[in-house]
Design a protein around this motif. Structure first.
Motif, PDB file in Angstrom:
ATOM      1  N   ARG A 106      35.376 -66.565 -19.126  1.00 11.43           N
ATOM      2  CA  ARG A 106      34.979 -67.644 -20.228  1.00 11.43           C
ATOM      3  C   ARG A 106      33.626 -67.907 -19.801  1.00 11.43           C
ATOM      4  NH1 ARG A 106      39.844 -70.001 -18.795  1.00 11.43           N
ATOM      5  NH2 ARG A 106      38.853 -71.190 -17.210  1.00 11.43           N
ATOM      6  N   GLN A 133      29.930 -74.115 -20.390  1.00 16.69           N
ATOM      7  CA  GLN A 133      29.002 -75.158 -20.804  1.00 16.69           C
ATOM      8  C   GLN A 133      28.864 -76.423 -20.095  1.00 16.69           C
ATOM      9  OE1 GLN A 133      30.082 -75.977 -24.902  1.00 16.69           O
ATOM     10  NE2 GLN A 133      28.635 -77.677 -25.154  1.00 16.69           N
ATOM     11  N   TYR A 162      35.009 -62.143 -27.901  1.00 18.79           N
ATOM     12  CA  TYR A 162      35.768 -62.773 -26.670  1.00 18.79           C
ATOM     13  C   TYR A 162      36.506 -61.835 -26.082  1.00 18.79           C
ATOM     14  CZ  TYR A 162      39.175 -65.577 -24.292  1.00 18.79           C
ATOM     15  OH  TYR A 162      39.909 -66.215 -23.573  1.00 18.79           O
ATOM     16  N   ALA A 187      28.346 -80.362 -19.112  1.00 19.48           N
ATOM     17  CA  ALA A 187      28.511 -81.490 -19.458  1.00 19.48           C
ATOM     18  C   ALA A 187      27.532 -82.254 -20.275  1.00 19.48           C
ATOM     19  CB  ALA A 187      29.030 -82.575 -18.474  1.00 19.48           C
ATOM     20  N   ALA A 188      27.619 -83.278 -21.143  1.00 27.45           N
ATOM     21  CA  ALA A 188      26.744 -83.827 -21.718  1.00 27.45           C
ATOM     22  C   ALA A 188      25.635 -84.457 -20.845  1.00 27.45           C
ATOM     23  CB  ALA A 188      27.064 -85.042 -22.788  1.00 27.45           C
ATOM     24  N   ALA A 196      39.903 -65.424 -15.147  1.00 30.35           N
ATOM     25  CA  ALA A 196      39.999 -65.869 -16.516  1.00 30.35           C
ATOM     26  C   ALA A 196      38.625 -66.794 -16.841  1.00 30.35           C
ATOM     27  CB  ALA A 196      41.170 -66.893 -16.912  1.00 30.35           C
ATOM     28  N   ALA A 197      38.344 -67.501 -15.515  1.00 30.33           N
ATOM     29  CA  ALA A 197      37.225 -68.463 -15.590  1.00 30.33           C
ATOM     30  C   ALA A 197      36.033 -67.781 -15.841  1.00 30.33           C
ATOM     31  CB  ALA A 197      37.408 -69.386 -14.771  1.00 30.33           C
ATOM     32  N   SER A 198      35.891 -66.333 -15.140  1.00 32.49           N
ATOM     33  CA  SER A 198      34.811 -65.562 -14.907  1.00 32.49           C
ATOM     34  C   SER A 198      34.705 -64.960 -16.421  1.00 32.49           C
ATOM     35  CB  SER A 198      34.984 -64.356 -14.069  1.00 32.49           C
ATOM     36  OG  SER A 198      34.073 -63.406 -14.126  1.00 32.49           O
ATOM     37  N   GLN A 203      27.922 -66.223 -25.641  1.00 32.08           N
ATOM     38  CA  GLN A 203      28.077 -65.771 -27.115  1.00 32.08           C
ATOM     39  C   GLN A 203      27.320 -64.485 -27.407  1.00 32.08           C
ATOM     40  OE1 GLN A 203      27.049 -69.582 -29.308  1.00 32.08           O
ATOM     41  NE2 GLN A 203      28.123 -70.718 -27.822  1.00 32.08           N
ATOM     42  N   GLY A 222      29.920 -68.103  -9.549  1.00 33.91           N
ATOM     43  CA  GLY A 222      31.212 -68.780 -10.083  1.00 33.91           C
ATOM     44  C   GLY A 222      30.867 -70.147 -11.147  1.00 33.91           C
ATOM     45  N   SER A 223      31.631 -71.013 -11.176  1.00 33.25           N
ATOM     46  CA  SER A 223      31.491 -72.071 -12.057  1.00 33.25           C
ATOM     47  C   SER A 223      31.052 -71.296 -13.528  1.00 33.25           C
ATOM     48  CB  SER A 223      30.564 -73.249 -11.985  1.00 33.25           C
ATOM     49  OG  SER A 223      29.216 -72.768 -11.696  1.00 33.25           O
ATOM     50  N   GLY A 224      29.980 -71.513 -14.229  1.00 30.93           N
ATOM     51  CA  GLY A 224      29.832 -71.247 -15.517  1.00 30.93           C
ATOM     52  C   GLY A 224      30.309 -71.699 -16.749  1.00 30.93           C
ATOM     53  N   ASN A 246      31.792 -65.406 -21.848  1.00 26.00           N
ATOM     54  CA  ASN A 246      31.979 -65.539 -23.097  1.00 26.00           C
ATOM     55  C   ASN A 246      30.904 -66.786 -23.711  1.00 26.00           C
ATOM     56  OD1 ASN A 246      33.360 -65.286 -25.713  1.00 26.00           O
ATOM     57  ND2 ASN A 246      34.112 -67.291 -25.503  1.00 26.00           N
ATOM     58  N   ALA A 247      30.592 -67.431 -22.691  1.00 29.33           N
ATOM     59  CA  ALA A 247      29.756 -68.802 -22.917  1.00 29.33           C
ATOM     60  C   ALA A 247      28.373 -68.165 -23.351  1.00 29.33           C
ATOM     61  CB  ALA A 247      29.658 -69.729 -21.607  1.00 29.33           C
TER      62      ALA A 247
END
Lengths: 238, 174
Positions: B48, B123, B58, B125-126, B44-46, B54, B119-121, B51-52
């Protein structure tokens, strides 16, 4: 003499052609095999993902109509908070701006829709993001969502750790006044795990790619400071 | 004297080339196995992470995100075994070009995301700066490995070589 040389030459050409043909066939079949392997691998991934997804979910009491978050307050302006209980930046946001958000809600200027997304399952060894979010659904059922959320951020485990165990989550719940038996069985049974998945999916669809994401009346707020949040709510309330 | 040194330098290339090829093949295999392995635990994270970027709806992004880790693992295994090396290298190169295009377009559009390559991926963090240039340079390095294998696919200890039943030969057209 020359005709024998010609025969040898012809035989060599034929041999080379046969060898080339054999090589071409071998390449073709290994290529077909490799493509089949890759396609099957992709289909496995897709079907594993599909089978992991649950179709039905029950939203906890206090959730919005779409079942994508828990509503706090009744103000005219909507503040959407997308947060993961494991996300350090979310904890910082809660510490810096949580009180401001509380005041906006209690003064009747805004309502909060809190979306407890499970984006960071990879950063704990026990899917803490999903477990804590599902537990927050149990807390909502017991009428203590806000208290439980504040307590979870206050005791946030480190990224990369095992997170808090279910027993620890239940202790925290009991600590904020939830019924230990009711809340405990809800957490252990994962009653709201499917809801967490729905919340997370919906957030991704809404274009939320990281946590925390704060939206005021549907528009993302870049300045997450108390002043920034207040200004965005004031502007939206006009 | 000068003639001899020139001949040995030219003569050495066919000897060392298969070993460079082996290193490229195993290196690229390791890249895919790590990339796929890091993502396969949370499909699911993969999704996302895809999807990030854009660039697609989706539903499509989640399907690709779920399939990609397994395809990467399969590519890694094919390269590790040395089966259909030229095709695997070609698909690797095509995938890497897509990844580079994706990162470049995220950069050009001013998105602040992690490439999600290993992995990770998603957006950032500010206050966290994206590292698009190192990500693209790294992918170009992997692309060079794939390119080497596209040109010279025959390497020692490969199923391809075993199937052909002959030692690595010059001018192989596979």
């Amino acid at each position: 003499m020359s005709s024998r040389k010609g025969r040898n030459e012809a035989a060599r050409v034929v041999r080379e052609q046969l060898a080339r043909e054999k090589r071409r066939k071998r390449t073709l079949w290994t290529s077909v095999g490799a493509v089949v392997v890759l396609v099957i691998a992709g289909l496995i991934g897709w079907s594993v993902y599909s089978s992991q997804k649950s179709d039905t979910f029950t939203a906890p009491p206090g959730a919005n109509d779409a079942g994508t978050g828990v509503v706090l307050g009744t103000g005219p302006v909507t503040i959407d908070l997308y947060e993961d209980y494991l996300c350090p930046a979310c904890k910082q946001f809660q510490q810096a701006s949580g009180e401001t958000v509380n005041q906006l809600v209690s003064s009747g200027k805004a309502k909060v829709v809190f979306h407890p997304v499970a984006y960071l399952n990879r950063f704990s060894t026990t899917e803490y993001s999903t477990r804590s979010s599902a537990a927050s659904g149990c807390a909502a059922k017991g009428g203590k969502f806000k208290e439980f959320t504040d307590a979870l951020f206050a005791q946030q485990p480190a990224e990369g750790s095992a997170g808090l165990s279910n027993d620890q989550l239940i202790d925290i719940g009991a600590g904020v006044g939830l019924d230990r038996d009711d809340f405990g069985s809800c957490v252990r049974d994962g009653t709201y795990t499917a809801w967490t998945e729905h919340v997370t999916d919906d957030a991704s669809k809404a274009g939320v790619t990281g946590t925390p994401t704060i939206k005021v009346n549907g528009t993302a707020v870049e300045d997450r400071s108390p002043a920034g949040i207040t200004a965005a709510v004031e502007a939206a309330g006009k | 004297m000068g003639v001899t040194t020139a001949r040995t330098a030219a003569g050495r290339w066919p000897v060392v080339r298969p070993w460079f090829g082996l290193a490229a093949r195993l290196g690229l295999a390791a890249v895919w196995l790590f990339a796929g392995g890091a993502k396969v635990g949370d499909l699911a994270a993969s999704g996302r992470a895809v999807n990030a970027y854009q660039v697609m709806p989706y539903e499509v992004a989640t399907a690709i995100g779920a399939a990609l880790p397994f395809v990467e693992l399969a590519l890694g295994l094919l390269l590790l075994a040395g089966l259909a090396t030229r095709l695997s290298a070609g698909i690797s190169a095509a995938l890497l070009l897509v990844f580079i295009a994706g990162i470049a377009s995220a950069w050009a559009r001013g998105l602040a995301i992690d490439c999600g390559c290993f992995g990770s991926g998603g957006q950032l963090a500010a206050g966290q700066a994206p590292s698009y240039l190192p990500e693209i340079l790294r992918d170009l390095g992997f692309l060079a490995l794939a390119g080497f294998l596209l040109i010279w696919p025959r390497t020692p200890f490969s199923v391809d070589g075993w199937l052909a039943g002959d030692p690595p030969v010059e001018d192989d057209d596979e």
